[in-house]
Design an enzyme around this catalytic site. Structure first.
Site, short mmCIF file in Angstrom:
data_model
loop_
_atom_site.label_atom_id
_atom_site.label_comp_id
_atom_site.label_asym_id
_atom_site.label_seq_id
_atom_site.Cartn_x
_atom_site.Cartn_y
_atom_site.Cartn_z
N ASN A 7 0.87 -1.18 0.00
CA ASN A 7 0.00 0.00 0.00
C ASN A 7 0.91 1.23 0.00
O ASN A 7 1.47 1.61 1.03
CB ASN A 7 -0.88 -0.04 1.26
CG ASN A 7 -1.88 1.10 1.30
OD1 ASN A 7 -1.83 2.02 0.48
ND2 ASN A 7 -2.79 1.04 2.25
N ARG A 91 -2.50 -2.00 -3.52
CA ARG A 91 -3.75 -1.32 -3.23
C ARG A 91 -3.81 -0.03 -4.06
O ARG A 91 -2.87 0.76 -4.07
CB ARG A 91 -3.81 -0.96 -1.74
CG ARG A 91 -5.13 -0.33 -1.42
CD ARG A 91 -5.08 0.52 -0.21
NE ARG A 91 -6.39 1.15 -0.07
CZ ARG A 91 -6.60 2.24 0.63
NH1 ARG A 91 -5.60 2.83 1.23
NH2 ARG A 91 -7.79 2.76 0.72
N HIS A 180 -13.38 2.96 -0.10
CA HIS A 180 -13.31 1.88 0.90
C HIS A 180 -13.92 0.57 0.37
O HIS A 180 -14.40 -0.26 1.16
CB HIS A 180 -14.09 2.24 2.19
CG HIS A 180 -13.61 3.46 2.90
ND1 HIS A 180 -14.46 4.43 3.38
CD2 HIS A 180 -12.37 3.88 3.22
CE1 HIS A 180 -13.78 5.37 3.98
NE2 HIS A 180 -12.49 5.08 3.87
N ARG A 241 -13.67 16.06 7.37
CA ARG A 241 -14.37 16.30 6.09
C ARG A 241 -15.85 16.56 6.36
O ARG A 241 -16.45 15.91 7.21
CB ARG A 241 -14.24 15.07 5.18
CG ARG A 241 -12.83 14.85 4.68
CD ARG A 241 -12.75 13.56 3.89
NE ARG A 241 -11.75 12.68 4.46
CZ ARG A 241 -11.56 11.41 4.11
NH1 ARG A 241 -12.32 10.86 3.18
NH2 ARG A 241 -10.62 10.70 4.67
N GLU A 387 -8.62 -5.37 4.74
CA GLU A 387 -8.45 -5.04 3.32
C GLU A 387 -7.27 -5.78 2.71
O GLU A 387 -7.31 -6.19 1.55
CB GLU A 387 -8.27 -3.53 3.17
CG GLU A 387 -9.54 -2.77 3.53
CD GLU A 387 -9.30 -1.31 3.84
OE1 GLU A 387 -9.50 -0.49 2.95
OE2 GLU A 387 -8.94 -0.99 4.98
#
Ligand code: AMP
Length: 403
Positions: A7, A91, A180, A241, A387
């Protein structure tokens, strides 16, 4: 078979080495401060031995070299030869309309990934550098791109199209891509195993709640809607956010607060959300601490969060004509009992009832944890996400398909 999962971020590279017969992680590590100075932290999970050292990493190439050296190390390593690694799974955050499934790295795939820079300018260049770094050190090892947005590729057009001029959306590839996806996929698949039904008959709402949060409606194993949109700014309130707001607020704030166009993205991403409302922190633990001290804005931020989760669960039950299970995952979803309890409170009309005691003792119960009350028509699970395992599985599948 050993699969390496990578990643790559702008100044970091995380990795895990999987042995695929038992789907076991043998080693993991982090290269950080790439382009600044460089540091690697590596753990051999077989022995628990760990080291951390400074290594010069002007580019991702040196970081990849440091990762391989650690994996081969006589004391801390887990493999004898670089060729033991059958494939590398990368990823990738955004595949745009060009890459919608796990894809073998070829010149053509790299060209497609380069097109995604316009859609994910912060994430795609580091992904490309990570791939380049691995190629430089392991030129003969097959690599696979595992795309976060690909699980959302099944969203019907009416749910993925924003109601703006269709020519503008088409010209600039503007649509709901979501985010996601790998996490939503993992927890939905795990959840389906615990519902006594074929996956084709399941209706699951997956809530990935972390610093960034998204909620998905997964019907019959396929995503039919998700809360994040063209970018990971859409949907519910997040750490810093704003999530979905009236779009007219944006030019209004720009004008009133004198924020130029190249800074408004930063404002929406870094100055809003839990941080913006509470004035305290983007970390929910700090928000809780402030609530305990009587901070009303912190309480307001928490109330917005649980209310927005509730609204999405209700909306997605409508989108799927019912719901069999709600799943919570990621930092907040896995750890915060108050968010789970309050977001699903007063939803008995939908058949959702959380058992307060089970919800409180999630950490002491085996995962995945069923926190639904007896008689709740809808099951509620807490499932830790994984993940990296999905990336390793996808990489193996692509590799197997080449045989
Ligand atoms: P993630 O992005 O998945 O790492 O999640 C980060 C968020 O999870 C932050 O808002 C943290 O406050 C929250 N979080 C992490 N651990 C805990 C915990 N033990 N209790 C409550 N919230 C937590």
């Amino acid at each position: 078979m050993f699969i390496l999962v990578v990643n790559a971020g702008s100044s970091s590279l995380k990795y895990q080495l999987f042995e695929m017969t038992k789907e076991e992680v043998l080693a993991k590590g982090l290269c950080e401060r790439i382009g600044i100075d460089g540091k690697i932290t590596h753990t051999n999970l077989q022995t628990g031995e760990k080291f951390s050292k400074e290594v010069a990493m002007p580019t991702h190439n040196e970081a990849t070299r440091a990762m391989i050296d650690a994996l081969l190390d006589a004391q801390y390593g887990v493999i004898k030869d670089m060729s033991d690694i059958s494939a590398i799974g990368h990823r990738v955050v955004q595949g745009g309309p060009w890459i919608t499934k796990p894809t073998l790295v070829t010149d053509e795939a790299i060209e497609d990934l380069k097109k995604c820079v316009v859609l994910a300018p912060l994430h795609t260049p580091p992904h490309l550098q990570g791939i380049e770094g691995c190629k430089a050190v392991m030129p003969n090892t097959p690599m696979v791109l595992v795309i976060d947005t690909s699980f959302h590729a099944t969203i019907p057009e009416y749910a993925s199209t924003f109601p703006i001029d269709i020519n503008v959306s088409r010209k600039h590839h503007i649509k709901r891509y979501g985010a996601h996806g790998t996490s939503h996929r993992y927890v939905a698949q795990e959840c389906a195993k615990w519902l006594d039904k074929p996956v084709e008959e399941t209706k699951i709402v997956t809530c990935h709640l972390g610093n960034g949060s998204s909620i998905s409606a997964v019907k019959g194993g396929k995503v039919v809607d998700t809360s994040m949109g063209f970018t990971p700014l859409d949907g519910i309130i997040m750490g810093s956010r704003c999530g979905a707001i009236d779009p007219a607020v944006v030019p209004y704030v720009m004008e009133k607060e004198n924020i130029p166009v190249d800074k408004i993205g930063d404002w929406m991403n870094k100055k809003c959300g839990l941080l913006g409302v509470s004035g305290v922190s983007s970390d929910l633990r700090d928000v809780h601490a402030a609530i305990a001290e009587g901070n009303k804005d912190a309480k307001l931020a928490f109330d917005i969060l649980v209310y927005e989760i509730k609204k999405f669960v209700g909306a997605y039950a409508a989108a799927m004509n019912g719901v069999d299970a709600v799943v919570f995952t990621a930092g907040i979803g896995e750890n915060d009992h108050e968010v789970r309890f309050h977001s699903l409170k007063d939803m008995e009309y939908l058949g959702i009832k959380v058992d307060a005691e089970k919800n409180l003792s999630v950490r002491s119960l085996p995962a995945p944890c069923d926190i639904s009350a007896d008689g709740s028509a809808v099951r509620v699970f807490v499932i830790p996400t994984n993940e990296e395992l999905v990336i390793a599985r996808d990489t193996k599948e692509v590799l197997d398909s080449l045989k």
